[in-house]
Design an enzyme around this catalytic site. Structure first.
Site, PDB file in Angstrom:
ATOM      1  CE1 TYR A 199     -59.957 -41.626  -8.768  1.00  0.00           C
ATOM      2  CE2 TYR A 199     -61.545 -40.833  -6.821  1.00  0.00           C
ATOM      3  CZ  TYR A 199     -60.288 -41.766  -7.593  1.00  0.00           C
ATOM      4  OH  TYR A 199     -59.368 -42.033  -6.674  1.00  0.00           O
TER       5      TYR A 199
ATOM      6  N   GLY B 290     -60.945 -53.362   1.763  1.00  0.00           N
ATOM      7  CA  GLY B 290     -61.072 -54.181   1.124  1.00  0.00           C
ATOM      8  C   GLY B 290     -61.766 -53.213   0.064  1.00  0.00           C
TER       9      GLY B 290
ATOM     10  N   GLY C  30     -64.747 -53.527  -0.676  1.00  0.00           N
ATOM     11  CA  GLY C  30     -65.925 -53.950   0.169  1.00  0.00           C
ATOM     12  C   GLY C  30     -65.796 -54.816   0.160  1.00  0.00           C
TER      13      GLY C  30
ATOM     14  CB  SER D 209     -67.948 -54.071   3.211  1.00  0.00           C
ATOM     15  OG  SER D 209     -69.556 -54.870   2.294  1.00  0.00           O
TER      16      SER D 209
END
Length: 331
Positions: free
Chosen positions: A56, A207, A209, A212
């Protein structure tokens, strides 16, 4: 905060976990101070499971978590770390490496960046097709025996791979995408996990966002936001998928919650062996997600949700075509 145990052999963790990837630019620019404050708020709310990956932003996320966790009792949180994805200076991905010598090398760097003497759950992020899973898991097993790792996990693999890995060493959990829009795990993977006594940590429960409740048809992904490459956010697919969100919102509002809370609660309701991960980058988004652990979905609620969002309801793959071949299951 309620707790759940990851499989028969895994650790006890909070019923909701925090995924830290978004704090390192995966969804566009992130605020370092706010990210650290969000980690602190999660811990104070009783969240104990924190998920990261050494790739990351090429170590940035681990260094960020080290700063956020500094001074905390090491036994008060559970670190889940993924490894094995190769990259370059421009943060482009460059394949997978699951060789035993690479496993130990990746681990040494993660321990140093995180400022800890052990990782609670260590897992290959993707299957390396050039290395038998038995060899990769065998190397992690050696690190368990040496005290550097507490539990072994897997990520995005199929049922056959799970069985092979579990035969080498007990697997605590599988991390895989599972949401109202991504339900392929239900066919074969989830039954296999339950047969073997392996937990599931679900990422992508909102998903990325899309479900969301904060994504709109006119919104576009900004610089550095990889959602601009995802088929479900593409024109045509997006409008269809947001119509699903609107239908879910009506159910959520009838329950006195938000669509994000409903989506998280739905994943949690699929079994006590499942722990949803939320990728909150701000305290505001975390505060919205936390009440989902108290949202009780009745059989009637679940039936209504199934009616408006059955398996396969979403349009578009969950990753670009080039990445789909790396996944153990599809959509």
């Amino acid at each position: 905060m309620r707790t759940r145990t990851l499989g028969r052999t895994g650790p006890e963790v909070s019923a909701l976990g925090l995924g830290a990837m978004g704090m390192s630019g995966a969804y566009g620019a992130a605020d370092r101070a706010e990210s650290i404050a969000t980690v602190h708020a999660a811990l104070e709310a009783g969240v104990t499971l924190i998920d990261t990956g050494d790739f990351y932003a090429m170590g940035h996320n681990e260094l960020l978590l080290a700063e956020a966790l500094r001074g905390r009792d090491r036994d008060s949180y559970v670190l889940s770390v993924k490894f094995g994805m190769l990259g370059g200076p421009g943060r482009e991905l460059g394949g997978k490496d699951g060789r035993p010598e690479a496993v130990k090398n990746f681990l040494a760097y993660s321990l140093t960046r995180l400022g800890t003497d052990h990782i609670d759950i260590y897992r290959p992020a993707r299957l390396d097709p050039a290395v038998p899973i038995e060899e990769t898991v065998g190397a992690i097993k050696e690190m368990v025996e040496a005290g550097h790792v507490r539990h072994i996990g897997l990520s995005e693999v199929d049922a056959a791979t799970i069985r092979r890995a579990h035969a080498v060493h007990p697997i605590a959990d599988l991390q895989i995408e599972y949401s109202l829009l991504s339900r392929a795990v239900e066919a074969e993977v989830l039954p296999t996990l339950r047969e073997l006594g392996i937990g599931l940590t679900a990422y992508g429960v909102l998903g990325r966002g899309l479900i969301s409740g904060h994504w709109t048809a006119g919104r576009t992904a900004g610089p550095g936001d990889h959602r601009g490459l995802l088929p479900r956010f593409a024109g045509g697919n997006l409008e269809h998928n947001l119509a699903l969100v609107d239908a879910l919102r009506r159910i959520a509002e009838a329950k006195g919650g938000t669509v994000a809370q409903l989506a998280i609660a739905w994943v949690a309701a699929q079994g006590e062996d499942i722990v949803p991960l939320v990728g909150a980058r701000t305290r505001e988004r975390l505060a919205e997600a936390l009440p989902a652990t108290d949202l009780n979905l009745t059989a009637d609620d679940l039936a209504r949700i199934e009616q408006v969002a059955p398996p396969g309801a979403a349009l578009g793959d969950r990753y670009p075509a080039a990445f789909m071949a790396d996944l153990g299951v599809g959509n």
